[in-house]
Design a protein around this motif. Structure first.
Motif, short mmCIF file in Angstrom:
data_model
loop_
_atom_site.label_atom_id
_atom_site.label_comp_id
_atom_site.label_asym_id
_atom_site.label_seq_id
_atom_site.Cartn_x
_atom_site.Cartn_y
_atom_site.Cartn_z
N LEU A 1 0.83 -1.20 0.00
CA LEU A 1 0.00 0.00 0.00
C LEU A 1 0.86 1.26 0.00
CD1 LEU A 1 -2.82 -1.05 2.51
CD2 LEU A 1 -2.96 -0.89 0.01
N THR A 2 1.98 1.22 0.73
CA THR A 2 2.87 2.38 0.74
C THR A 2 3.48 2.61 -0.63
OG1 THR A 2 3.38 2.02 3.08
CG2 THR A 2 4.91 3.39 1.83
N GLN A 3 3.89 1.53 -1.29
CA GLN A 3 4.42 1.67 -2.64
C GLN A 3 3.35 2.20 -3.58
OE1 GLN A 3 6.17 -1.88 -4.24
NE2 GLN A 3 6.62 -0.96 -6.22
N ALA A 4 2.12 1.74 -3.42
CA ALA A 4 1.02 2.25 -4.25
C ALA A 4 0.81 3.74 -4.01
CB ALA A 4 -0.25 1.47 -3.95
N ARG A 5 0.90 4.14 -2.76
CA ARG A 5 0.73 5.56 -2.44
C ARG A 5 1.82 6.40 -3.10
NH1 ARG A 5 1.74 8.13 3.51
NH2 ARG A 5 1.50 10.31 2.94
N GLN A 6 3.05 5.91 -3.11
CA GLN A 6 4.12 6.64 -3.77
C GLN A 6 3.87 6.77 -5.26
OE1 GLN A 6 7.58 4.40 -2.67
NE2 GLN A 6 7.61 5.12 -0.55
N LEU A 7 3.35 5.71 -5.88
CA LEU A 7 3.02 5.78 -7.31
C LEU A 7 1.90 6.79 -7.56
CD1 LEU A 7 3.13 1.98 -8.25
CD2 LEU A 7 4.81 3.72 -8.80
N PHE A 8 0.89 6.78 -6.70
CA PHE A 8 -0.22 7.72 -6.87
C PHE A 8 0.25 9.16 -6.73
CE2 PHE A 8 -3.33 4.20 -5.60
CZ PHE A 8 -3.83 4.08 -6.88
N GLU A 9 1.02 9.43 -5.68
CA GLU A 9 1.41 10.81 -5.41
C GLU A 9 2.43 11.32 -6.41
OE1 GLU A 9 2.69 10.95 -1.37
OE2 GLU A 9 0.65 10.93 -0.57
N ALA A 10 3.22 10.42 -7.00
CA ALA A 10 4.17 10.84 -8.04
C ALA A 10 3.51 10.95 -9.39
CB ALA A 10 5.34 9.85 -8.11
N GLY A 11 2.28 10.43 -9.53
CA GLY A 11 1.58 10.47 -10.81
C GLY A 11 2.09 9.45 -11.81
N ASN A 12 2.85 8.46 -11.35
CA ASN A 12 3.44 7.48 -12.26
C ASN A 12 2.48 6.30 -12.48
OD1 ASN A 12 5.76 9.01 -12.38
ND2 ASN A 12 6.69 7.96 -10.65
N PHE A 13 1.31 6.58 -13.05
CA PHE A 13 0.36 5.51 -13.31
C PHE A 13 -0.62 5.98 -14.37
CE2 PHE A 13 -1.70 8.25 -10.31
CZ PHE A 13 -3.05 8.18 -10.60
N THR A 14 -1.29 5.04 -14.99
CA THR A 14 -2.32 5.37 -15.97
C THR A 14 -3.70 4.96 -15.49
OG1 THR A 14 -1.92 3.25 -17.11
CG2 THR A 14 -0.73 5.19 -17.91
N SER A 15 -3.79 4.01 -14.56
CA SER A 15 -5.08 3.59 -14.04
C SER A 15 -4.88 2.95 -12.66
CB SER A 15 -5.75 2.58 -14.99
OG SER A 15 -5.01 1.36 -15.02
N VAL A 16 -5.97 2.87 -11.91
CA VAL A 16 -5.93 2.22 -10.60
C VAL A 16 -5.58 0.74 -10.76
CG1 VAL A 16 -7.30 1.62 -8.58
CG2 VAL A 16 -7.52 3.89 -9.61
N ALA A 17 -6.13 0.12 -11.79
CA ALA A 17 -5.85 -1.31 -12.02
C ALA A 17 -4.36 -1.54 -12.25
CB ALA A 17 -6.66 -1.81 -13.21
N GLU A 18 -3.71 -0.61 -12.96
CA GLU A 18 -2.28 -0.76 -13.21
C GLU A 18 -1.49 -0.70 -11.91
OE1 GLU A 18 1.40 1.61 -15.38
OE2 GLU A 18 -0.59 2.49 -15.27
N VAL A 19 -1.84 0.24 -11.02
CA VAL A 19 -1.13 0.35 -9.75
C VAL A 19 -1.38 -0.90 -8.90
CG1 VAL A 19 -0.95 1.69 -7.63
CG2 VAL A 19 -1.24 2.86 -9.81
N ALA A 20 -2.64 -1.35 -8.87
CA ALA A 20 -2.95 -2.55 -8.10
C ALA A 20 -2.12 -3.74 -8.56
CB ALA A 20 -4.44 -2.87 -8.20
N ASP A 21 -2.01 -3.91 -9.86
CA ASP A 21 -1.22 -5.02 -10.40
C ASP A 21 0.26 -4.83 -10.10
OD1 ASP A 21 -1.06 -7.44 -12.24
OD2 ASP A 21 0.24 -6.03 -13.30
N ALA A 22 0.74 -3.57 -10.12
CA ALA A 22 2.17 -3.31 -9.89
C ALA A 22 2.59 -3.61 -8.46
CB ALA A 22 2.49 -1.85 -10.24
N VAL A 23 1.65 -3.60 -7.50
CA VAL A 23 2.01 -3.84 -6.10
C VAL A 23 1.46 -5.19 -5.60
CG1 VAL A 23 2.20 -1.41 -5.56
CG2 VAL A 23 -0.01 -2.54 -5.29
N GLY A 24 1.03 -6.04 -6.52
CA GLY A 24 0.70 -7.40 -6.13
C GLY A 24 -0.73 -7.64 -5.69
N PHE A 25 -1.69 -6.83 -6.14
CA PHE A 25 -3.10 -7.07 -5.84
C PHE A 25 -3.79 -7.54 -7.12
CE2 PHE A 25 -2.01 -4.33 -2.30
CZ PHE A 25 -2.74 -4.88 -1.25
N GLY A 26 -4.40 -8.71 -7.06
CA GLY A 26 -5.08 -9.23 -8.23
C GLY A 26 -6.41 -8.57 -8.49
N SER A 27 -7.04 -8.03 -7.44
CA SER A 27 -8.35 -7.41 -7.57
C SER A 27 -8.24 -5.90 -7.33
CB SER A 27 -9.34 -8.02 -6.57
OG SER A 27 -10.55 -7.27 -6.53
#
Length: 669
Positions: free
Chosen positions: A622-648
């Motif tokens: 979750l902390t890594q996901a937060r860093q991705l969100f706050e840095a803007g380094n993502f295109t979708s929520v699903a992409e961030v979820a997959d990048a940090v190991g959440f299947g859903s």
């Protein structure tokens, strides 16, 4: 003589004839000899004359050659003298030119130095201006927190429903506070643009949905002013573009605000879209029926802080169109104006965009659309609603130099926690030396005497306070400040202005982790050499994050373990970082990676982090996901979820909202 000899011969006087013949012969010989001598002399004279003539000719030839050589020498001398004169003149000219060039170079160097000094001064002034705007914008975040926080509470608190008239007034104040926040963010965007730090974050975006949402935001305002607002003609629902939707939305918002401000009642504002052929640019035009813009002003209409004399009565800051054009250029496009006095104005945004196949973007939520989760109601239900049963309440130290914000934070936390107040870091250290230990510290970043980072440095160096969790509240959202805070060991940080639910969620999560850490520290040490059975029961692997948090003032801790906790956990995080994207990486795999048994890993993590292995991995993800969100380094929520190991993505969004009090859909790439 011969005639006499012949006469005597005829007379037969032979002796006389012989005498005269011999005399004649002698005479003839004498004459012949004389003649011969004469001839010899003549020929000798001729030879001498010829020789002399030859010598004379030779001398004359030699003289001519000498004269020719002399003439040539004179000519070469003249040429040499002329060359020397030319060389002397050329040398003099070159020297003069050199001196002139040297003086010109000296002048140019002086002018260049002056220009560089002026450029440096202008750069310093520009940097000071940008820093001033950035500082002012950051300083405005604190009063914005005190405005938006209470207004959010008044509008969303189900226990205190406001009368309709009061609620409308509060909603108006809330909208204007949000507008002020947008202006602050706009100034920060301008400073980032000028510094080259504003990056593009393209996301798959349904163009029709984006345009309808932007236009719908102004329908009530247009109706209130008696202006007909026409949205674009039907845009294919299947048209999805890869573009930075936030920046396009900001440009269109600025254009629509400008058009509505300058269109009189009874007029109209139209948004038109031109769909190009493949490989061409898209264009969106905002056209109004206002008074138009004079040609002399059209060249300056996109300058920062410029306001047209005919439009000054409408107010504004002069930033909207300037920011819009720079954002359009950042998108790789342009923003142009076509206007005539009395004929209205038409602003056209042109930008390139890649068309995406429908299948590639089907699971992606469009920017601004509600997330599949509920708002923050789920978070509110997990937070403690009042004092804890029979146990003492957790003690929270609030360190804040702004008196109003300090009192506001106390009002938020006092119903659940025992709150101590300090006006700066120095006062906080003195209070901690006098009072009983605290369970959590919330501190501002920038304070007089002792800042938040300096306070954190003192706390981490004190064995009695180094394990206390610290939540930093900061008006600065830049990466450098965030890195500085993380470097000195902050447990969490929150950017102003913040939502009440987000603050309470983070405080609760930090206290829960602190409680579990204290519980593990109070356990007796594990016997050495105790056999471990693979099937032996283990304590449950989920922390109590949903229930109330009791105060856990420290029992005698293991000081050495606490001192090394950050180092050990940091080393483990480095080892685990490359495995977080693997959904199958769990406690068993973690124990194997760290060469520990699962039982030992459970106990060690409880002592060091106050978390079970499963909860620790979830916290890292979750902390890594937060860093991705706050840095803007993502295109979708699903992409961030997959990048940090959440299947859903849905389950990820639920956990993220519960942990940080903010939905993933609230972030913009």
């Amino acid at each position: 003589m011969r005639a006499i000899a012949a006469f005597y011969k005829q007379r037969h006087q032979l002796d006389k004839a012989l005498t005269y013949s011999m005399a004649a012969a002698d005479l003839n010989d004498s004459l012949q000899a004389r003649k011969n001598r004469y001839n010899v002399s003549y020929y000798e004279q001729q030879a001498v004359e010829r020789s002399q003539a030859g010598r004379i000719a030779s001398l004359r030839h030699t003289q001519a050659q000498a004269e020719a050589r002399t003439r040539r020498q004179h000519l070469w001398l003249l040429v040499a003298l002329g060359g020397l004169a030319l060389l002397g003149g050329g040398a003099g000219l070159l020297w003069r030119l050199y001196r002139q060039k040297q003086r010109a170079n000296t002048l140019l160097a002086s002018q260049k130095l002056q220009i560089e000094e002026q450029a440096a001064r202008l750069g310093a002034l520009d940097e000071a201006k940008n820093q001033f705007f950035a500082n002012v914008s950051h300083e405005l975040r604190t009063p914005l927190t005190l405005i938006l926080g209470p207004l959010d509470t008044l509008l969303t608190n189900p226990a205190q429903q406001l009368p309709a008239a009061v609620q409308a007034t509060v909603a108006l104040a809330h909208r204007q506070a949000r507008r002020l926040q947008q202006l602050v963010n706009r100034i920060l965007d301008l400073t980032k643009l000028q510094a080259g730090r504003l990056a593009l974050h393209p996301t798959p975006t349904p163009l029709g949905t984006l345009l309808r949402r932007v236009v719908s935001q102004f329908e009530s305002l247009a109706t209130q002013r008696g202006i007909a607002l026409h949205g674009p003609a039907a845009v294919p629902e299947s048209l999805r573009l890869l573009l930075d939707a936030d920046k396009v939305e900001e440009i269109l918002t600025n254009l629509l605000i400008n058009a509505l401000n300058h269109t009189p009642a009874g007029g109209s504002v139209e948004v038109a879209v031109a769909l190009p052929a493949a490989g061409e640019v898209y264009s969106i035009t905002v056209r109004d029926t206002g008074p138009g813009i004079a040609p002399a002003e059209q060249a300056r209409i996109f300058e920062r802080f410029y306001q047209s004399p005919q439009g000054q009565a409408q107010g504004g800051t002069g930033l909207g169109l300037a920011l819009s054009r720079e954002l359009a250029q950042l998108l790789g496009g342009s923003l142009t104006l076509v206007s005539e006095l009395g004929q209205g104005a038409a602003f056209t945004l042109r930008f390139p965009a890649e068309v995406l196949p429908e299948a590639a973007t089907a699971p992606i939520v469009a920017p601004g659309e509600p997330a599949p989760e509920s708002a923050l109601q789920g978070v509110a239900s997990t937070l403690p609603a009042g004092p804890v049963g029979n146990g003492p309440r957790p003690r929270v130290l609030v360190v804040e130099d702004q008196p109003d914000l300090r009192e506001y934070l106390r009002g938020l936390l006092a119903p659940t926690y025992e709150v101590l107040l300090a006006e700066d870091g120095q006062a906080a250290l003195g209070l901690l030396a006098r009072e009983a230990p605290v369970d959590l510290i919330t501190t501002d970043a920038m304070m007089p005497r002792l800042s938040g980072t300096e306070l954190l440095t003192h706390l981490r160096a004190d064995p009695a306070q180094q394990s206390v969790p610290v939540l930093m509240l900061t008006a600065r959202a830049d990466d450098a400040h965030r890195l500085a805070a993380l470097t000195v060991g902050v447990d969490d940080y929150l950017t102003k202005p913040f939502a009440t639910a987000e603050l309470l969620a983070r405080v609760h999560a930090l206290l829960a982790r602190h409680q579990v850490r204290r519980q593990f520290a109070a356990l007796p040490p594990e016997p050495q050499g105790e056999p471990e059975e693979a099937g032996s029961p283990r304590p449950r692997t989920e922390p109590l994050l949903a229930g109330p948090v009791a105060a856990t003032h420290p029992a005698p801790p293991a000081r050495r373990a606490e001192a090394n906790a950050a180092e050990v956990l940091g080393h483990w995080q480095v080892q685990v970082a490359s495995h977080l994207a693997d959904e199958r990486f769990g406690p068993a795999e973690l124990a194997e990676l760290l060469c520990l048994s699962e039982r030992t890993l459970y106990r060690r993590l409880g002592q060091l982090a106050g978390l079970t292995p499963a909860a620790w991995l979830r916290e890292l993800r979750l902390t890594q996901a937060r860093q991705l969100f706050e840095a803007g380094n993502f295109t979708s929520v699903a992409e961030v979820a997959d990048a940090v190991g959440f299947g859903s993505p849905k389950y990820f969004a639920t956990l993220y909202t519960e942990r940080f009090g903010r939905r993933p859909a609230d972030y913009r790439p």
